[in-house]
Design an enzyme around this catalytic site. Structure first.
Site, mmCIF file in Angstrom:
data_model
loop_
_atom_site.group_PDB
_atom_site.id
_atom_site.type_symbol
_atom_site.label_atom_id
_atom_site.label_comp_id
_atom_site.label_asym_id
_atom_site.label_seq_id
_atom_site.Cartn_x
_atom_site.Cartn_y
_atom_site.Cartn_z
ATOM 1 N N ASP A 94 0.819 -1.212 0.000
ATOM 2 C CA ASP A 94 0.000 0.000 0.000
ATOM 3 C C ASP A 94 0.851 1.260 0.000
ATOM 4 O OD1 ASP A 94 0.778 -0.915 2.625
ATOM 5 O OD2 ASP A 94 -0.449 0.684 3.468
ATOM 6 N N HIS A 95 2.156 1.111 -0.166
ATOM 7 C CA HIS A 95 3.085 2.226 -0.022
ATOM 8 C C HIS A 95 2.984 3.259 -1.149
ATOM 9 C CE1 HIS A 95 4.552 -1.186 2.237
ATOM 10 N NE2 HIS A 95 5.382 -0.427 2.905
ATOM 11 N N ILE A 149 0.513 5.025 -2.069
ATOM 12 C CA ILE A 149 -0.202 6.223 -1.642
ATOM 13 C C ILE A 149 0.662 7.069 -0.706
ATOM 14 C CG2 ILE A 149 -1.331 5.303 0.437
ATOM 15 C CD1 ILE A 149 -3.938 6.653 -0.574
ATOM 16 N N TYR A 203 0.955 0.549 15.926
ATOM 17 C CA TYR A 203 2.366 0.862 16.152
ATOM 18 C C TYR A 203 2.519 1.821 17.326
ATOM 19 C CZ TYR A 203 3.223 -0.981 11.442
ATOM 20 O OH TYR A 203 3.305 -1.775 10.334
ATOM 21 N N ALA A 204 3.672 1.774 17.959
ATOM 22 C CA ALA A 204 4.027 2.764 18.973
ATOM 23 C C ALA A 204 4.760 3.895 18.264
ATOM 24 C CB ALA A 204 4.912 2.136 20.042
ATOM 25 N N ARG A 205 4.051 4.987 18.006
ATOM 26 C CA ARG A 205 4.639 6.101 17.251
ATOM 27 C C ARG A 205 4.062 7.417 17.726
ATOM 28 N NH1 ARG A 205 4.483 3.939 10.965
ATOM 29 N NH2 ARG A 205 6.080 2.329 11.208
ATOM 30 N N LYS A 226 -0.872 -6.337 14.112
ATOM 31 C CA LYS A 226 0.460 -6.206 13.530
ATOM 32 C C LYS A 226 1.185 -5.086 14.254
ATOM 33 C CE LYS A 226 2.699 -4.518 9.269
ATOM 34 N NZ LYS A 226 2.502 -4.191 7.848
ATOM 35 N N GLY A 279 9.762 -3.403 9.180
ATOM 36 C CA GLY A 279 10.766 -2.428 9.585
ATOM 37 C C GLY A 279 11.807 -2.201 8.509
ATOM 38 N N ARG A 331 8.602 -3.374 2.147
ATOM 39 C CA ARG A 331 9.696 -2.935 1.278
ATOM 40 C C ARG A 331 10.864 -3.899 1.236
ATOM 41 N NH1 ARG A 331 10.182 2.911 3.835
ATOM 42 N NH2 ARG A 331 9.321 1.686 5.560
#
Length: 260
Positions: free
Chosen positions: A24-25, A27, A143-145, A173, A199, A226
């Site tokens: 989906d990268h 976008i 995610y932790a962000r 995830k 990652g 990726r």
């Protein structure tokens, strides 16, 4: 869990384990290497053993003819790398649109600790509510962000996956904490299957070491983008990841089997 959710989960994994390749990268980053001719990449990773692929809804016509029977997940929110806040994910689709696009599951991204966390929690609640009506599984990418957040802190990651369960998701995830011992604290924080995000490890061996560590810690699989779709040989890299996740191989054995 309804029979519909169970049946569809079987389509995105194998025997309870999942090798997913998110793509989906486009976008977020644009038509980067590996996504310009996404049909070829989808064909390669699914021939390599990926259980499922993931894209935004608009790419669905390019997915189905090339996925070799693998499952399909439609992602429902996004941001761009050029926008004011990459952590601020906004809705790009709905559960019903994903169903019309032929999805076997939907996914949604939540950055736990970001300034936009409240809105993303509302998005996740909305998606799980609607998905339950259709027997559609939800993969929550939690995610932790955010400002001052350590993105590999196992306690933060444990909170993130527990949040996914509390909000009604079916699979969680999140990022890898760096080693198997600390990642056990993450997988044990929820009754949901936890799959590891890819990652940015450097090199084939480092990627597979992370996969091996996550599986040793009780993960149900991986969702690697990726590192796989931008690999010189996406099919071989997928085959190596699959050897660890599905065949319980060592890193060296997986590399050998994939001829990497």
């Amino acid at each position: 869990m309804t029979v519909g959710v169970t049946a569809r989960l079987d389509r995105i994994g194998t025997d309870g384990r999942i090798v997913n390749v998110p793509m989906d990268h486009g976008i977020t980053l644009g038509a980067v290497d590996g996504l310009r001719r996404i049909e070829e990449t989808i064909d390669a990773v699914t021939r390599g053993g990926a259980d499922s692929v993931l894209t935004q809804k608009g790419i669905a016509p390019r997915v189905h003819p090339n996925k070799n029977g693998a499952g399909y997940i439609v992602h429902l929110n996004a941001s761009t790398a050029t926008g004011p806040d990459t952590n601020d994910k906004r809705l790009t689709g709905t559960v019903t649109e994903a169903i019309r696009a032929g999805a076997d599951a939907v996914s949604l991204h939540v950055n736990v600790g970001s300034d936009s966390e409240p809105q993303q929690l509302e998005q996740l609640a909305q998606v799980t509510r609607t998905a339950a009506e259709y027997g559609m599984p939800v993969l929550a990418m939690t995610y932790a962000r955010g400002p001052g957040v350590d993105e590999s802190d196992p306690e933060r990651l444990a909170h993130a996956v527990r949040l996914a369960e509390e909000a009604g998701a079916d699979v969680a995830k999140t990022a890898y904490s760096g080693d198997a011992a600390s990642y056990e604290r993450v997988t044990e924080a929820t009754s949901l299957p936890v799959i590891m995000a890819g990652g940015d490890p450097e090199g084939n061996e480092a990627t597979l070491e992370n996969v091996r560590g996550a599986m040793d810690a009780g993960a149900a699989g991986v969702s690697i983008g990726r590192t796989v779709f931008q690999h010189d040989d996406p099919e071989a890299m997928t085959r190596a990841v699959t050897a660890v996740v599905h065949d319980d191989r060592s890193v060296d054995d997986a590399l050998d089997r994939a001829e990497l």
